[in-house]
Scaffold this motif. Structure first.
Motif, short mmCIF file in Angstrom:
data_model
loop_
_atom_site.label_atom_id
_atom_site.label_comp_id
_atom_site.label_asym_id
_atom_site.label_seq_id
_atom_site.Cartn_x
_atom_site.Cartn_y
_atom_site.Cartn_z
N ALA A 244 0.81 -1.21 0.00
CA ALA A 244 0.00 0.00 0.00
C ALA A 244 0.85 1.26 0.00
N GLY A 245 0.58 2.10 -1.00
CA GLY A 245 1.18 3.43 -1.03
C GLY A 245 2.65 3.48 -1.31
N GLN A 246 3.27 2.39 -1.77
CA GLN A 246 4.73 2.38 -1.88
C GLN A 246 5.24 2.29 -3.31
N GLY A 247 4.38 2.22 -4.30
CA GLY A 247 4.90 2.05 -5.64
C GLY A 247 4.01 2.62 -6.71
N GLU A 248 4.55 2.60 -7.93
CA GLU A 248 3.84 3.16 -9.07
C GLU A 248 3.77 2.14 -10.20
N HIS A 249 3.71 0.87 -9.84
CA HIS A 249 3.71 -0.19 -10.83
C HIS A 249 2.53 -1.13 -10.63
N VAL A 250 2.18 -1.83 -11.72
CA VAL A 250 1.17 -2.88 -11.64
C VAL A 250 1.73 -4.14 -12.30
N VAL A 251 1.11 -5.27 -11.96
CA VAL A 251 1.51 -6.55 -12.52
C VAL A 251 0.43 -7.00 -13.50
N THR A 252 0.83 -7.35 -14.70
CA THR A 252 -0.14 -7.81 -15.69
C THR A 252 -0.64 -9.20 -15.33
N GLY A 253 -1.91 -9.44 -15.65
CA GLY A 253 -2.52 -10.75 -15.39
C GLY A 253 -2.94 -11.41 -16.69
N HIS A 254 -4.04 -12.16 -16.63
CA HIS A 254 -4.46 -12.92 -17.80
C HIS A 254 -5.28 -12.05 -18.77
N VAL A 255 -5.44 -12.56 -19.97
CA VAL A 255 -6.30 -11.96 -21.00
C VAL A 255 -7.41 -12.96 -21.32
N ARG A 256 -8.63 -12.46 -21.40
CA ARG A 256 -9.74 -13.32 -21.81
C ARG A 256 -10.64 -12.54 -22.77
N PHE A 257 -11.61 -13.25 -23.35
CA PHE A 257 -12.49 -12.64 -24.33
C PHE A 257 -13.94 -12.82 -23.92
N GLU A 258 -14.75 -11.84 -24.30
CA GLU A 258 -16.18 -11.88 -24.04
C GLU A 258 -16.92 -11.59 -25.35
N ARG A 259 -18.10 -12.22 -25.46
CA ARG A 259 -18.90 -12.04 -26.66
C ARG A 259 -20.23 -11.39 -26.30
N ARG A 260 -20.69 -10.52 -27.17
CA ARG A 260 -21.94 -9.82 -26.92
C ARG A 260 -23.12 -10.77 -27.03
N ASP A 261 -23.95 -10.81 -25.98
CA ASP A 261 -25.16 -11.62 -25.98
C ASP A 261 -26.33 -10.71 -25.64
N ARG A 262 -26.94 -10.18 -26.69
CA ARG A 262 -28.00 -9.18 -26.54
C ARG A 262 -27.46 -7.98 -25.76
N ARG A 263 -27.94 -7.76 -24.54
CA ARG A 263 -27.51 -6.60 -23.77
C ARG A 263 -26.42 -6.93 -22.75
N HIS A 264 -25.86 -8.11 -22.81
CA HIS A 264 -24.87 -8.52 -21.83
C HIS A 264 -23.66 -9.12 -22.53
N TRP A 265 -22.56 -9.14 -21.79
CA TRP A 265 -21.33 -9.77 -22.27
C TRP A 265 -21.18 -11.12 -21.57
N SER A 266 -20.91 -12.16 -22.34
CA SER A 266 -20.70 -13.49 -21.77
C SER A 266 -19.29 -13.96 -22.12
#
Length: 492
Positions: free
Chosen positions: A307-329
């Motif tokens: 907490a409060g000690q850095g200016e970096h982030v760690v990358t995580g996973h990538v995933r995909f979502e598809r549009r299903d009417r008004r929602h993303w699945s």
């Protein structure tokens, strides 16, 4: 603890811009959140966009008489707009002649404003064209394509530097680039003029065979073809064997990146972050990009420090979502179309390549012990797609240089043989190791405009840095910097 970290990230974030694209380019449908339906894709030929021509002629230029000079404003290539003043001797001057500054000040201001407007429109058209690289279903009838792109004085400058595909009556696509009143194929032949109703689309290397991609890269280099963005040398990401049945990809996970730089890249590439989600009791931090055909890519990342000690982030996973009417699945990686998958993963690869702390040229090995293991591993580790493209460019550029016989390429490094030592320059980070012991050699070359006339097929600061270091080290015995020369001789 979380209150401190929340405040720290809030200070890093700053205000998020409410408008990124001109209204003409992105009507109302920027990222609108998971509950809002995205705008439907445009119809195949939905009319010619209202792109300003600025009074330019068909060749992308105009001329005005100012005093005893002729002011010429011209689009030289997809990246360059130049305003010059031609005197009676016929020699173009890049700056305003002194004789015009006072008596014709108003006209000069008007010309400068016009040049600025042309540059802005040209930048917009480059961005509009590159957005098509993620639009798998976008095509035009040949006649509409000519009106929208090729025959427009500004858009035409972008179109003529790109590779397009033209569909014949049998449904087969043929790649060609616009030349002087002719469409030129990769082997230099003229493509027969397509019928007015034939379909045209932008060429993407993910749809081409590797041999064809290599041939187009040779074509770009041999013809010194200036492209509006990386097209022939575009990074291509395909589904890996371990990703075929997976719901997410960890290909770029675990990299420590500078958060401020990552935010800049998100803006540039059209990703929308909700980066403090978990700290507010919500979902893990993630950024999203909506792509063509109702697809969305999601990149997860988390704070790298306490907490409060850095200016970096760690990358995580990538995933995909598809549009299903008004929602993303959620969808599996293999469900995403190859072009959508490639463009999204390419973006994430570029985020890592540009923002990773491993590529920091001022890597403070002895001063900052944070993430030291990652820095050492990633600084000379297996490079990503961006480095592979640099390698492809160097394979074609180096034989044209004076240091060709002193250089050799492998999958990670450009090896350079100097008079005093041998060196290995990493294609991903640009860091240098001295042989035979692998000692890190820090080099920060002076930046001089126009110091190299060598043609580069795309804009890439790290590619330029690698070439600059190679030229310097190939003649290491001529280095004037005494401290650098001492480190080379002593290895300290």
């Amino acid at each position: 603890m979380f209150d401190d970290l929340r405040a720290h990230l809030t200070a890093l974030d700053g205000p998020w811009p409410t408008k990124k694209w001109p209204t003409r380019k992105r009507p109302a449908a920027t990222w609108a959140g998971p509950s809002a339906a995205p705008a439907p894709p445009p119809p195949p030929d939905d009319g010619v966009p209202d792109v300003p021509a600025h009074g330019l002629g068909g060749d992308g230029s105009l001329a005005r008489d100012v005093g005893g000079y002729q002011a010429v404003l011209a689009i030289e290539n997809p990246l360059t707009v130049r305003l010059t003043y031609v005197g009676s001797d016929g020699y173009p001057l890049p700056t305003v002649p002194g004789a015009l500054k006072v008596p014709h000040a108003a006209e000069i201001r008007e010309l400068k404003a016009l040049a600025k407007g042309v540059r802005g429109t040209l930048a917009d058209e480059r961005a509009r064209a590159e957005a098509l690289m993620a639009a798998d279903g976008r095509s035009w009838r040949h006649g509409a394509w000519r009106r929208e792109w090729l025959d427009h004085p500004v858009s035409g400058a972008v179109a003529r530097g790109l590779i397009w595909e033209f569909q014949d009556p049998d449904g087969i696509w043929h790649a060609a680039t616009p030349g002087e009143d002719v469409l030129v194929t990769v082997d230099g032949r003229a493509l027969p003029v397509p019928a007015d109703g034939a379909r045209v689309r932008l060429w993407h290397p993910v749809r081409a065979r590797p041999a064809v991609v290599r041939a187009w890269r040779d074509f770009v280099i041999d013809n010194r073809m200036v492209q509006a963005f990386r097209q022939a040398f575009r990074e291509v990401c395909v589904l890996g064997p371990d990703e075929a049945g997976a719901a997410r990809s960890d290909r770029f996970a675990g990299h420590i990146v500078r958060y401020a730089r990552l935010r800049e890249l998100f803006r540039e590439r059209g990703w929308r972050p909700d980066h403090r989600g978990r700290l507010h009791g919500g979902a893990p931090a993630a950024a999203r990009r909506v792509l063509d055909g109702g697809w969305r890519a999601v990149l997860r990342y988390d704070p790298a420090e306490a907490a409060g000690q850095g200016e970096h982030v760690v990358t995580g996973h990538v995933r995909f979502e598809r549009r299903d009417r008004r929602h993303w699945s959620r969808a599996g990686l293999a469900d995403a179309p190859p072009l959508v998958f490639s463009e999204a993963m390419r973006d994430v690869g570029l985020f890592v390549d540009a923002a990773s702390i491993a590529a920091d040229p001022d890597w403070p090995d002895g001063e900052d012990r944070h993430h030291l293991h990652y820095r050492r591993e990633a600084a000379f580790g297996r490079p990503g797609a961006a480095a592979e493209v640099r390698r492809a460019a160097l394979e074609r550029i180096l034989p044209r240089t004076k240091i060709a016989d002193r250089c050799a390429l492998d999958d990670r490094f450009l090896a350079v043989r100097g008079e005093l030592r041998a060196y290995r320059i990493h294609l991903g980070t640009g860091h240098v190791r001295m042989e035979p012991d692998g000692t890190l050699l820090r080099i920060v070359p002076a930046r001089r405009k126009g110091q190299s006339r060598l043609f580069l097929p795309f804009e890439d600061e790290r590619l330029s840095l690698i070439l600059t270091k190679a030229v310097l080290l190939a003649a290491d015995h001529k280095i004037a910097d005494e401290s650098l020369l001492r480190r080379i001789r002593t290895g300290v």
